[in-house]
Design an enzyme around this catalytic site. Structure first.
Site, PDB file in Angstrom:
ATOM      1  N   ASP A 167      -5.922   0.715  10.541  1.00  0.00           N
ATOM      2  CA  ASP A 167      -5.510   0.559   9.247  1.00  0.00           C
ATOM      3  C   ASP A 167      -6.394   0.765   8.151  1.00  0.00           C
ATOM      4  O   ASP A 167      -6.084   1.048   7.045  1.00  0.00           O
ATOM      5  CB  ASP A 167      -4.864  -0.865   9.187  1.00  0.00           C
ATOM      6  CG  ASP A 167      -4.168  -1.570   8.071  1.00  0.00           C
ATOM      7  OD1 ASP A 167      -3.570  -0.392   7.329  1.00  0.00           O
ATOM      8  OD2 ASP A 167      -4.130  -2.512   7.749  1.00  0.00           O
ATOM      9  N   GLN A 173     -15.112   0.644  -3.223  1.00  0.00           N
ATOM     10  CA  GLN A 173     -15.298   1.294  -2.076  1.00  0.00           C
ATOM     11  C   GLN A 173     -16.484   0.777  -1.277  1.00  0.00           C
ATOM     12  O   GLN A 173     -16.660   0.446  -0.220  1.00  0.00           O
ATOM     13  CB  GLN A 173     -15.246   2.833  -2.202  1.00  0.00           C
ATOM     14  CG  GLN A 173     -13.713   3.339  -2.438  1.00  0.00           C
ATOM     15  CD  GLN A 173     -12.854   2.486  -1.197  1.00  0.00           C
ATOM     16  OE1 GLN A 173     -12.787   2.970  -0.350  1.00  0.00           O
ATOM     17  NE2 GLN A 173     -11.796   2.112  -2.045  1.00  0.00           N
ATOM     18  N   HIS A 201      -0.044   2.503  -0.468  1.00  0.00           N
ATOM     19  CA  HIS A 201       0.910   1.639   0.807  1.00  0.00           C
ATOM     20  C   HIS A 201       2.213   2.468   0.429  1.00  0.00           C
ATOM     21  O   HIS A 201       3.315   1.938   0.109  1.00  0.00           O
ATOM     22  CB  HIS A 201       1.275   0.278   0.246  1.00  0.00           C
ATOM     23  CG  HIS A 201      -0.139  -0.275   0.928  1.00  0.00           C
ATOM     24  ND1 HIS A 201      -0.987  -0.855  -0.052  1.00  0.00           N
ATOM     25  CD2 HIS A 201      -0.633  -0.551   2.114  1.00  0.00           C
ATOM     26  CE1 HIS A 201      -2.060  -1.817   0.502  1.00  0.00           C
ATOM     27  NE2 HIS A 201      -1.778  -1.477   1.679  1.00  0.00           N
ATOM     28  N   ALA A 254       4.571   5.911   2.829  1.00  0.00           N
ATOM     29  CA  ALA A 254       4.737   6.551   4.136  1.00  0.00           C
ATOM     30  C   ALA A 254       3.479   7.540   4.618  1.00  0.00           C
ATOM     31  O   ALA A 254       3.549   7.451   5.899  1.00  0.00           O
ATOM     32  CB  ALA A 254       6.195   7.387   4.017  1.00  0.00           C
ATOM     33  N   VAL A 255       2.996   8.038   3.652  1.00  0.00           N
ATOM     34  CA  VAL A 255       1.877   9.012   4.210  1.00  0.00           C
ATOM     35  C   VAL A 255       0.886   8.049   4.603  1.00  0.00           C
ATOM     36  O   VAL A 255       0.087   8.439   5.828  1.00  0.00           O
ATOM     37  CB  VAL A 255       1.293   9.797   2.985  1.00  0.00           C
ATOM     38  CG1 VAL A 255       0.136  10.744   3.472  1.00  0.00           C
ATOM     39  CG2 VAL A 255       2.356  10.611   2.396  1.00  0.00           C
ATOM     40  N   HIS A 256       0.455   6.867   4.153  1.00  0.00           N
ATOM     41  CA  HIS A 256      -0.523   6.013   4.660  1.00  0.00           C
ATOM     42  C   HIS A 256      -0.078   5.769   6.058  1.00  0.00           C
ATOM     43  O   HIS A 256      -0.987   5.547   7.004  1.00  0.00           O
ATOM     44  CB  HIS A 256      -0.674   4.804   3.685  1.00  0.00           C
ATOM     45  CG  HIS A 256      -1.279   3.699   4.540  1.00  0.00           C
ATOM     46  ND1 HIS A 256      -2.677   3.658   4.911  1.00  0.00           N
ATOM     47  CD2 HIS A 256      -0.921   2.244   4.891  1.00  0.00           C
ATOM     48  CE1 HIS A 256      -2.993   2.425   5.265  1.00  0.00           C
ATOM     49  NE2 HIS A 256      -2.244   1.850   5.551  1.00  0.00           N
ATOM     50  N   HIS A 296       3.739  -0.877  10.297  1.00  0.00           N
ATOM     51  CA  HIS A 296       2.845  -2.009   9.735  1.00  0.00           C
ATOM     52  C   HIS A 296       2.730  -2.302   8.278  1.00  0.00           C
ATOM     53  O   HIS A 296       2.151  -3.377   7.934  1.00  0.00           O
ATOM     54  CB  HIS A 296       1.376  -1.636  10.330  1.00  0.00           C
ATOM     55  CG  HIS A 296       0.559  -0.682   9.407  1.00  0.00           C
ATOM     56  ND1 HIS A 296       0.938   0.726   9.222  1.00  0.00           N
ATOM     57  CD2 HIS A 296      -0.494  -0.973   8.535  1.00  0.00           C
ATOM     58  CE1 HIS A 296       0.019   1.149   8.400  1.00  0.00           C
ATOM     59  NE2 HIS A 296      -0.608   0.374   7.848  1.00  0.00           N
TER      60      HIS A 296
END
Length: 490
Positions: A364, A415, A214, A216-218, A254
């Site tokens: 997201d 995952q 979580h 800035a790249v995300h 977000h």
């Protein structure tokens, strides 16, 4: 305050310590006949940044370069390419030509040089203040590569990790600004350039770079995905400029100021945010309020009527709150009902807003739908964040959140469960809404990635079957307790 790029000049015969040469940023020397400062010239090509000294004028040049680097000396040394990415095939040459006078530099060149690291320098050029010494900015090639990538920002294969390296960690600022400009929103809404840049910089800084996932790249990745969805035929033909502005701003903000832990962790540790928002959509409320705070601090929409700016804040909150994974079933059921009854009318503002909410939800958690090379990196990062939270819980003798125990879970098992119970149901409905080439591509990647993780987790299939036999695992809400706690990807 004046930004200084001139660095001390060292004599060429001064030895360079080995520990300096082994650093990611190091000192190198170039002359007309050979390369000094490294036992092997190819080691020089593999370094991430350097200070280059040239014997002809003894000018120290600072090179800010991240990622793969290729260096060519005056004798024509050219290492082999590292990797096959088209944007990495650029030679970084030492520039010796004298800088043009301030008056002769074209405006386009000024715009290319304008970045946060060179802000003050560019301001001096715009004012006509000449250089005291020739200045050669050797990372222009990297800026050029980032610009080339932005030309393909609508590609689903967009490599946000590479783009972040090329922009020196400013991917969110550069990408969001580019998209706002590409859609004509800056001119249409008469956004002040200084206020907009300040807002985007503050947004990027409020993301925690120490968070594995979580960060800035995300946010930049979600913004790029949102752009891809906004270009889908149904949305492109129906959305207004106001809708697009809201969608991009919501994507960029977000997860603003995300602490790197999930809502149940904040609740059981009696965090002040949990008390403030009464244990309801704690993180999403905080992201929204943080975004509103930056909008007001920068006065980005201060020129608009008060009711318009308040409407932007409210609808921005509605979009961000929709990313709460605990409400996944609520939104999914509503979306499915609309599709079953075929009553979505994008001519209505409320329906357009709902579709924007679903688009943001898809953006997201779209990492499993990316190509494997990108999806795998995101999977490793989000699982690292899960396990870090689990380690904190162990340390403080708290109940370990589901999927956060590194001893009981693997990346593959986490995952596979996330894809099965959260991602697949959502994107199956999105494909019903927008059955395009992009949608089929996402489903294709999702299936391949799930198969890849299954191959890496021999027991995954057995665990999956057990999960399906348990009531409440596959048949209950995808936002069950385990998923709501573990699926921090929202």
């Amino acid at each position: 305050m004046e930004l200084c790029y001139q660095l001390p000049v060292l004599p060429l015969d001064r030895p360079v310590p080995k520990h300096v040469l082994s650093r990611r940023g190091a000192i190198s020397f170039s002359s007309s006949s050979s390369l000094f400062g490294a036992p092997d010239p190819r080691q020089l090509s593999q370094r991430r940044g350097a200070i280059s000294y040239d014997s002809s004028d003894q000018t120290a040049l600072y090179i800010r370069m991240l990622g793969d680097v290729r260096v060519r000396s005056q004798v024509g040394f050219e290492p082999e390419r590292r990797g096959s990415h088209p944007y990495l095939g650029v030679d970084f040459r030492t520039l010796h030509s004298r800088a043009e006078s301030a008056g002769s530099i074209p405006a386009r060149r000024i715009r290319r040089l304008f970045s946060f690291q060179r802000h003050l320098l560019s301001s001096r050029l715009l004012r006509g203040v000449p250089h005291l010494n020739p200045l050669h900015i050797l990372d222009e090639d990297y800026c050029g590569q980032a610009k080339c990538m932005l030309e393909k920002v609508g590609s689903w294969n967009f490599d946000i990790f590479l783009f972040d390296r090329l922009t020196n960690g400013n991917s969110l600022v550069f990408l969001t600004f580019h998209l706002l400009n590409q859609y004509g929103l800056i001119e249409l809404f008469q956004l002040d350039m200084v206020k907009l840049r300040r807002f985007l910089v503050l947004v990027q800084e409020d993301y925690h770079n120490q968070n594995p996932y979580h960060n800035a790249v995300h946010a930049a990745d979600v913004t790029q995905a949102m752009h891809c969805y906004l270009r889908e035929p149904k949305l492109a033909q129906s959305l207004t400029s106001f809708d697009i502005l809201l969608g991009l701003l919501a994507a960029a903000t977000h997860d603003l100021d995300h602490p790197g832990v999930n809502q149940p962790f904040l609740i059981k540790t009696n965090h002040y945010l949990a008390a403030l928002y009464r244990n309801t959509s704690v993180l999403e409320n905080h992201h929204w309020r943080s975004a509103v705070g930056l909008l007001r601090e920068t006065e980005l929409f201060s020129h608009l009527p008060v009711e318009d700016s308040l409407s932007i804040e409210r609808q921005l909150g509605s979009l961000i709150l929709a990313t709460d994974i605990s409400r996944q079933n609520e939104y999914l059921s509503r979306f499915r009902t609309h599709l079953d009854e075929n009553d979505l009318c994008l001519g209505h503002a409320s329906h357009r807003h709902f579709v924007l909410q679903m688009a943001l939800k898809c953006a997201d958690i779209c990492n499993p739908c990316r190509p494997w090379e990108l999806s795998k990196q995101w999977s490793e990062k989000v699982t690292e964040e899960f396990f870090h939270q689990g380690d904190i819980e162990k340390k403080h003798k708290l109940e370990i959140s589901p999927l956060c125990d590194s001893e009981a879970n693997t990346i593959a098992s986490v995952q596979i469960g996330f894809m099965t119970y959260v991602v697949e149901p959502l994107f199956a409905e999105w494909v019903r809404f927008s059955d395009t080439r992009l949608s089929q591509t996402m489903l294709g990647h999702l299936g391949l990635n799930k198969a890849s993780w299954s191959a890496l987790e021999p027991e995954a299939s057995g665990s999956s079957e057990e999960g399906e036999s348990e009531p409440g695992r596959a048949t209950e809400e995808p936002s069950s307790r385990a998923l709501s706690q573990g699926s921090q990807e929202s």
